[in-house]
Design a protein around this motif. Structure first.
Motif, PDB file in Angstrom:
ATOM      1  N   GLU A   1       0.817  -1.200   0.026  1.00 42.16           N
ATOM      2  CA  GLU A   1      -0.124   0.000  -0.109  1.00 42.16           C
ATOM      3  C   GLU A   1       0.793   1.292  -0.018  1.00 42.16           C
ATOM      4  N   LYS A   2       0.286   2.247  -0.894  1.00 41.69           N
ATOM      5  CA  LYS A   2       1.056   3.414  -0.756  1.00 41.69           C
ATOM      6  C   LYS A   2       0.806   4.267   0.222  1.00 41.69           C
ATOM      7  N   SER A   3       0.544   5.600   0.254  1.00 38.52           N
ATOM      8  CA  SER A   3       0.312   6.578   1.357  1.00 38.52           C
ATOM      9  C   SER A   3      -1.163   6.369   1.625  1.00 38.52           C
ATOM     10  N   ALA A   4      -2.077   5.952   0.784  1.00 34.20           N
ATOM     11  CA  ALA A   4      -3.447   6.040   1.324  1.00 34.20           C
ATOM     12  C   ALA A   4      -3.910   4.689   1.042  1.00 34.20           C
ATOM     13  N   PRO A   5      -4.734   4.122   1.718  1.00 35.01           N
ATOM     14  CA  PRO A   5      -5.510   2.688   2.022  1.00 35.01           C
ATOM     15  C   PRO A   5      -5.915   2.571   0.632  1.00 35.01           C
ATOM     16  N   HIS A   6      -5.692   1.169   0.123  1.00 33.16           N
ATOM     17  CA  HIS A   6      -6.097   0.555  -1.011  1.00 33.16           C
ATOM     18  C   HIS A   6      -5.424   1.504  -2.235  1.00 33.16           C
ATOM     19  N   ASP A   7      -4.514   2.247  -2.125  1.00 26.42           N
ATOM     20  CA  ASP A   7      -3.575   2.761  -3.131  1.00 26.42           C
ATOM     21  C   ASP A   7      -2.581   1.842  -3.259  1.00 26.42           C
ATOM     22  N   LEU A   8      -2.559   0.934  -4.113  1.00 29.45           N
ATOM     23  CA  LEU A   8      -1.550  -0.245  -4.171  1.00 29.45           C
ATOM     24  C   LEU A   8      -0.517  -0.066  -5.154  1.00 29.45           C
ATOM     25  N   VAL A   9       0.514  -0.576  -5.128  1.00 30.97           N
ATOM     26  CA  VAL A   9       1.778  -0.777  -6.033  1.00 30.97           C
ATOM     27  C   VAL A   9       2.223  -2.118  -5.894  1.00 30.97           C
ATOM     28  N   THR A  10       2.798  -2.555  -6.876  1.00 30.81           N
ATOM     29  CA  THR A  10       3.298  -4.015  -6.961  1.00 30.81           C
ATOM     30  C   THR A  10       4.809  -4.051  -7.514  1.00 30.81           C
ATOM     31  N   VAL A  11       5.566  -5.158  -7.497  1.00 25.56           N
ATOM     32  CA  VAL A  11       6.649  -4.987  -8.166  1.00 25.56           C
ATOM     33  C   VAL A  11       6.567  -4.808  -9.483  1.00 25.56           C
ATOM     34  N   ALA A  12       5.584  -5.355 -10.227  1.00 22.13           N
ATOM     35  CA  ALA A  12       5.274  -5.345 -11.683  1.00 22.13           C
ATOM     36  C   ALA A  12       5.417  -3.701 -11.945  1.00 22.13           C
ATOM     37  N   ASP A  13       4.670  -2.842 -11.095  1.00 18.57           N
ATOM     38  CA  ASP A  13       4.612  -1.290 -11.419  1.00 18.57           C
ATOM     39  C   ASP A  13       6.005  -0.903 -11.311  1.00 18.57           C
ATOM     40  N   LYS A  14       6.746  -1.202 -10.270  1.00 13.47           N
ATOM     41  CA  LYS A  14       8.088  -0.501 -10.062  1.00 13.47           C
ATOM     42  C   LYS A  14       8.950  -0.927 -11.315  1.00 13.47           C
ATOM     43  N   ARG A  15       9.227  -2.280 -11.507  1.00 14.77           N
ATOM     44  CA  ARG A  15      10.200  -2.868 -12.473  1.00 14.77           C
ATOM     45  C   ARG A  15       9.969  -2.284 -13.739  1.00 14.77           C
ATOM     46  N   ALA A  16       8.352  -2.463 -14.186  1.00 15.27           N
ATOM     47  CA  ALA A  16       8.121  -1.961 -15.757  1.00 15.27           C
ATOM     48  C   ALA A  16       8.363  -0.361 -15.646  1.00 15.27           C
ATOM     49  N   GLU A  17       8.122   0.456 -14.671  1.00 11.47           N
ATOM     50  CA  GLU A  17       8.506   1.796 -14.911  1.00 11.47           C
ATOM     51  C   GLU A  17      10.110   2.019 -15.104  1.00 11.47           C
TER      52      GLU A  17
END
Length: 287
Positions: A51-67
């Motif tokens: 979870e990022k700063s807000a509840p239910h605001d998700l980030v995954t390893v796929a987001d990070k590595r694709a970016e």
């Protein structure tokens, strides 16, 4: 923001946004998805989801590595350009200011619809837009799980898998189908504005992936969207896609949406100018 003349945008489009660049970006986007996103679809481990700063605001390893992949490859395609990505801004908010600078900027959302991605729903996409001085000049929308790829270039139209996208106009006499921001992510003022859509002749529903909702408008499957946030990575690609398919966008103040910010929210993007004016008017009346 530095003033930009029509000639400078036209010059950039002619000399930099070539057919080869457009094809190269598509190749990079497809490769990033194949390397970092698709292999993790329905395969994520619990520790690969945060979870990022807000509840239910998700980030995954796929987001990070694709970016990371997109940032490296896109910057190399256009020397002198920079990249503004959702995850990089989450780590350092000051990097967002590059959208307002004079250099060409790639605006990247590696996984738009992360919640859907996490839940194994194919309704997610990768969004890339290229902008100069706050003007979006090209965009790429890729839904790997749906095997759909849309491209738009300013002044050259919009295409989905090579086919021209004509957004067309709403069906006469039918309710307007409008995808809207979820109430949990709106201010009280924005909630009141969105309530303006709860009227005869309009059929609002909660939105999914913003990028795919814009694609639905551009292909004529949805009449309009009404969104209450202005983060450029969610909107830049889709707004150009809708424009180049013949649509239009307006804020609650009755002016086009600006990716550089300061917009009167909510705003709308619609299949044609008349629908955009109608939805924007309803948003203003509801406020």
């Amino acid at each position: 923001m530095i003033e930009t003349t029509t000639e400078s945008i036209d010059d950039f489009l002619h000399h930099k946004v070539t057919d080869r660049l457009v094809a190269d970006v598509e190749r990079v986007v497809r490769a990033a998805a194949a390397a970092e996103i698709t292999p993790r679809f329905r395969q994520l481990a619990a520790h690969e989801i945060e979870e990022k700063s807000a509840p239910h605001d998700l980030v995954t390893v796929a987001d990070k590595r694709a970016e990371e992949y997109l940032t490296r490859e896109l910057a190399a395609l256009l020397p002198g350009s920079c990249v503004v990505g959702e995850e990089a801004v989450a780590a350092d908010p000051t990097t967002y200011e590059a959208i307002r600078a004079a250099a060409p900027v790639w605006i990247v959302d590696p996984v738009d619809g992360t919640r859907q991605f996490v839940h194994g729903d194919p309704g997610f996409c990768t969004l890339v837009a290229l902008a100069l001085d706050g003007v979006v000049v090209a965009s790429w929308t890729y839904a790997p799980a749906l095997d759909e790829f849309a491209v738009a270039v300013r002044g050259r139209g919009a295409r989905l898998d090579g086919r021209v996208l004509p957004a067309g106009s709403p069906t006469p006499g039918a309710d307007l189908r409008v995808a809207t921001s979820h109430p949990d992510y709106t201010t009280d003022d924005q909630k009141r504005a969105l309530l303006g859509l709860r009227t005869d002749g309009v059929a609002p529903r909660p939105c999914g992936s913003a990028g795919l909702e814009y694609l639905a408008v551009a292909r004529g499957d949805l009449d309009a969207v009404a969104f209450s946030w202005e983060l450029a990575w969610d909107h830049a690609a889709g707004l150009l896609l809708v424009e180049e398919a013949g649509g239009a966008h307006l804020t609650r103040a009755g002016v086009p949406f600006a990716i550089t910010g300061g917009n009167a929210l909510p705003f709308t993007a619609a299949r044609d100018a008349a629908t955009a004016r109608r939805v924007a008017g309803l948003l203003s009346a509801g406020a």
